[in-house]
Design a protein around this motif. Structure first.
Motif, PDB file in Angstrom:
ATOM      1  N   GLY A  40      48.969 126.559  79.792  1.00 49.74           N
ATOM      2  CA  GLY A  40      49.122 127.004  78.408  1.00 49.74           C
ATOM      3  C   GLY A  40      47.864 126.927  77.571  1.00 49.74           C
ATOM      4  O   GLY A  40      47.900 127.240  76.374  1.00 49.74           O
ATOM      5  N   THR A  41      46.747 126.515  78.177  1.00 45.65           N
ATOM      6  CA  THR A  41      45.493 126.405  77.426  1.00 45.65           C
ATOM      7  C   THR A  41      44.385 127.180  78.132  1.00 45.65           C
ATOM      8  O   THR A  41      44.346 127.228  79.358  1.00 45.65           O
ATOM      9  CB  THR A  41      45.063 124.932  77.275  1.00 45.65           C
ATOM     10  N   PRO A  42      43.457 127.771  77.376  1.00 41.45           N
ATOM     11  CA  PRO A  42      42.354 128.525  77.989  1.00 41.45           C
ATOM     12  C   PRO A  42      41.424 127.610  78.776  1.00 41.45           C
ATOM     13  O   PRO A  42      41.219 126.446  78.410  1.00 41.45           O
ATOM     14  CB  PRO A  42      41.634 129.139  76.778  1.00 41.45           C
ATOM     15  N   ILE A  43      40.841 128.138  79.839  1.00 42.47           N
ATOM     16  CA  ILE A  43      39.934 127.356  80.670  1.00 42.47           C
ATOM     17  C   ILE A  43      38.721 126.889  79.868  1.00 42.47           C
ATOM     18  O   ILE A  43      38.181 125.801  80.113  1.00 42.47           O
ATOM     19  CB  ILE A  43      39.497 128.182  81.907  1.00 42.47           C
ATOM     20  N   PHE A  75      35.644 122.192  77.530  1.00 44.68           N
ATOM     21  CA  PHE A  75      35.109 121.380  76.435  1.00 44.68           C
ATOM     22  C   PHE A  75      35.850 120.040  76.328  1.00 44.68           C
ATOM     23  O   PHE A  75      35.245 119.015  75.979  1.00 44.68           O
ATOM     24  CB  PHE A  75      35.196 122.141  75.118  1.00 44.68           C
ATOM     25  N   LEU A  76      37.154 120.054  76.599  1.00 39.87           N
ATOM     26  CA  LEU A  76      37.916 118.804  76.554  1.00 39.87           C
ATOM     27  C   LEU A  76      37.394 117.806  77.580  1.00 39.87           C
ATOM     28  O   LEU A  76      37.253 116.616  77.296  1.00 39.87           O
ATOM     29  CB  LEU A  76      39.406 119.078  76.797  1.00 39.87           C
ATOM     30  N   VAL A  77      37.102 118.295  78.779  1.00 42.38           N
ATOM     31  CA  VAL A  77      36.574 117.422  79.827  1.00 42.38           C
ATOM     32  C   VAL A  77      35.151 116.988  79.492  1.00 42.38           C
ATOM     33  O   VAL A  77      34.791 115.814  79.624  1.00 42.38           O
ATOM     34  CB  VAL A  77      36.612 118.133  81.200  1.00 42.38           C
ATOM     35  N   PHE A  78      34.333 117.940  79.041  1.00 43.65           N
ATOM     36  CA  PHE A  78      32.920 117.656  78.782  1.00 43.65           C
ATOM     37  C   PHE A  78      32.747 116.637  77.652  1.00 43.65           C
ATOM     38  O   PHE A  78      31.901 115.733  77.738  1.00 43.65           O
ATOM     39  CB  PHE A  78      32.190 118.958  78.432  1.00 43.65           C
ATOM     40  N   GLU A 100      58.107 114.356  85.723  1.00 46.09           N
ATOM     41  CA  GLU A 100      57.927 114.788  84.340  1.00 46.09           C
ATOM     42  C   GLU A 100      56.431 114.879  83.984  1.00 46.09           C
ATOM     43  O   GLU A 100      56.008 115.792  83.280  1.00 46.09           O
ATOM     44  CB  GLU A 100      58.629 113.818  83.377  1.00 46.09           C
ATOM     45  N   ILE A 101      55.659 113.918  84.483  1.00 45.38           N
ATOM     46  CA  ILE A 101      54.217 113.938  84.226  1.00 45.38           C
ATOM     47  C   ILE A 101      53.578 115.172  84.857  1.00 45.38           C
ATOM     48  O   ILE A 101      52.753 115.856  84.241  1.00 45.38           O
ATOM     49  CB  ILE A 101      53.552 112.649  84.754  1.00 45.38           C
ATOM     50  N   ALA A 102      53.964 115.460  86.104  1.00 50.63           N
ATOM     51  CA  ALA A 102      53.423 116.629  86.812  1.00 50.63           C
ATOM     52  C   ALA A 102      53.811 117.919  86.096  1.00 50.63           C
ATOM     53  O   ALA A 102      52.986 118.837  85.957  1.00 50.63           O
ATOM     54  CB  ALA A 102      53.928 116.651  88.252  1.00 50.63           C
ATOM     55  N   THR A 103      55.047 117.994  85.631  1.00 42.57           N
ATOM     56  CA  THR A 103      55.522 119.181  84.925  1.00 42.57           C
ATOM     57  C   THR A 103      54.747 119.386  83.624  1.00 42.57           C
ATOM     58  O   THR A 103      54.333 120.509  83.296  1.00 42.57           O
ATOM     59  CB  THR A 103      57.023 119.061  84.613  1.00 42.57           C
ATOM     60  N   LEU A 104      54.534 118.307  82.878  1.00 43.06           N
ATOM     61  CA  LEU A 104      53.781 118.389  81.624  1.00 43.06           C
ATOM     62  C   LEU A 104      52.336 118.793  81.889  1.00 43.06           C
ATOM     63  O   LEU A 104      51.770 119.624  81.162  1.00 43.06           O
ATOM     64  CB  LEU A 104      53.823 117.040  80.902  1.00 43.06           C
ATOM     65  N   TYR A 105      51.746 118.235  82.931  1.00 43.52           N
ATOM     66  CA  TYR A 105      50.356 118.547  83.279  1.00 43.52           C
ATOM     67  C   TYR A 105      50.206 120.031  83.600  1.00 43.52           C
ATOM     68  O   TYR A 105      49.300 120.702  83.086  1.00 43.52           O
ATOM     69  CB  TYR A 105      49.936 117.706  84.482  1.00 43.52           C
ATOM     70  N   ILE A 106      51.095 120.547  84.436  1.00 41.09           N
ATOM     71  CA  ILE A 106      51.038 121.955  84.820  1.00 41.09           C
ATOM     72  C   ILE A 106      51.247 122.849  83.604  1.00 41.09           C
ATOM     73  O   ILE A 106      50.551 123.853  83.418  1.00 41.09           O
ATOM     74  CB  ILE A 106      52.081 122.254  85.913  1.00 41.09           C
ATOM     75  N   SER A 107      52.187 122.475  82.766  1.00 35.31           N
ATOM     76  CA  SER A 107      52.472 123.257  81.560  1.00 35.31           C
ATOM     77  C   SER A 107      51.256 123.286  80.629  1.00 35.31           C
ATOM     78  O   SER A 107      50.913 124.338  80.076  1.00 35.31           O
ATOM     79  CB  SER A 107      53.677 122.666  80.826  1.00 35.31           C
ATOM     80  N   PHE A 108      50.592 122.147  80.480  1.00 37.30           N
ATOM     81  CA  PHE A 108      49.418 122.080  79.604  1.00 37.30           C
ATOM     82  C   PHE A 108      48.285 122.936  80.141  1.00 37.30           C
ATOM     83  O   PHE A 108      47.654 123.695  79.392  1.00 37.30           O
ATOM     84  CB  PHE A 108      48.956 120.629  79.456  1.00 37.30           C
ATOM     85  N   SER A 165      42.112 122.627  86.790  1.00 42.24           N
ATOM     86  CA  SER A 165      42.738 123.911  86.492  1.00 42.24           C
ATOM     87  C   SER A 165      43.351 124.540  87.741  1.00 42.24           C
ATOM     88  O   SER A 165      44.503 124.994  87.726  1.00 42.24           O
ATOM     89  CB  SER A 165      41.708 124.853  85.875  1.00 42.24           C
ATOM     90  N   ASN A 166      42.585 124.555  88.826  1.00 43.31           N
ATOM     91  CA  ASN A 166      43.090 125.138  90.066  1.00 43.31           C
ATOM     92  C   ASN A 166      44.246 124.334  90.643  1.00 43.31           C
ATOM     93  O   ASN A 166      45.177 124.898  91.225  1.00 43.31           O
ATOM     94  CB  ASN A 166      41.969 125.229  91.106  1.00 43.31           C
ATOM     95  N   ALA A 167      44.191 123.020  90.475  1.00 42.60           N
ATOM     96  CA  ALA A 167      45.242 122.158  91.027  1.00 42.60           C
ATOM     97  C   ALA A 167      46.610 122.500  90.457  1.00 42.60           C
ATOM     98  O   ALA A 167      47.622 122.491  91.169  1.00 42.60           O
ATOM     99  CB  ALA A 167      44.911 120.697  90.768  1.00 42.60           C
ATOM    100  N   ALA A 168      46.648 122.798  89.159  1.00 40.34           N
ATOM    101  CA  ALA A 168      47.923 123.149  88.530  1.00 40.34           C
ATOM    102  C   ALA A 168      48.493 124.417  89.144  1.00 40.34           C
ATOM    103  O   ALA A 168      49.705 124.510  89.413  1.00 40.34           O
ATOM    104  CB  ALA A 168      47.727 123.323  87.025  1.00 40.34           C
TER     105      ALA A 168
END
Length: 232
Positions: free
Chosen positions: A66-69, A74-77, A55-63, A107-110
């Motif tokens: 579903g969000t611009p790079i 900026f979220l990471v920075f 479920e965690i992996a699915t949510l991570y991939i979906s997020f 991003s690439n991992a997803a």
């Protein structure tokens, strides 16, 4: 901005931009390398239906999908220093280049996780059963039977994702990384030849993509060479 297009400045700008090409290539190679490793790790819970982790992996991939790079960057920075700061670790002075690598890796991992999952699931399970019936271990079955076929199936999508990632690296300058786009921005500020600089950047990126496509096609032919032999 200049009132006319100066074709000569395009050719003047290209060498200046190429001086920063290695930064762009480093971002691409490192994020793909770590992204492939993390992508395989993320794919495992979904392949084996591991409770909670799936479920965690699915949510991570979906997020991620579903969000611009740029938002992820900026979220990471801005977010990662706050997150690790809760544990008494100060990374506010860390090089922005590291934040870029982390972002593009995530991003690439997803994308790679979904590519590997689909490729592995496409392999006939009967082959794994046949391998185990002759005494091969689970690891031997995966490494000798499943993975080589999955890699061949996944490779075109891996190549496509890598090329898309190259184009996404142009956003790294938004947090202060001086790559080709960052250098282009300084040239525009200094000369006001915006169109000429963007044309020069377009030429460089286009040539790199053509070279990558040629290289990927060569590798793909190598991965599929045994299929040609079987057809003959």
């Amino acid at each position: 901005m200049s009132s006319f297009f100066d074709i000569g400045y395009v050719f003047d700008a290209i060498p200046k931009l190429l001086n920063y090409l290695h930064i762009t290539i480093e971002i691409l190679l490192l994020s793909i390398f770590f992204g492939l490793i993390l992508g395989i790790i993320i794919a495992v819970p979904r392949l084996y239906k591991i409770p909670v982790l799936k479920e965690i992996a699915t949510l991570y991939i979906s997020f991620i999908r579903g969000t611009p790079i740029l938002i992820q960057l900026f979220l990471v920075f801005y977010g990662l220093p706050l997150l690790v700061g809760m544990f008494g670790i100060n990374i506010t002075r860390m090089d922005a280049f590291i934040f870029v690598i982390i972002t593009y890796t995530l991003s690439n991992a997803a994308a790679f996780a979904e590519i590997f999952r689909a490729a592995i699931q496409s392999i006939d399970y009967g082959q794994a059963e046949a391998a185990q019936s002759i005494g091969m271990t689970g690891w031997q079955t995966f490494s000798r039977i499943v993975f080589p076929q999955a890699l061949r199936i996944a490779f075109p999508n891996i190549a496509s994702t890598s090329i898309s990632s190259l184009k996404d690296t142009s956003l790294a300058f938004s947090i202060g990384v001086m790559d080709m786009m960052g250098r282009g921005d300084t040239l525009i500020t200094a000369t006001m030849n915006a169109l000429e600089v963007y044309v020069a950047l377009a030429i460089i990126y286009y040539v790199i993509v053509l070279l990558l496509e040629y290289g990927y096609k060569f590798i793909e032919r190598y991965l599929n060479h045994y299929l040609v032999k079987e057809a003959l």
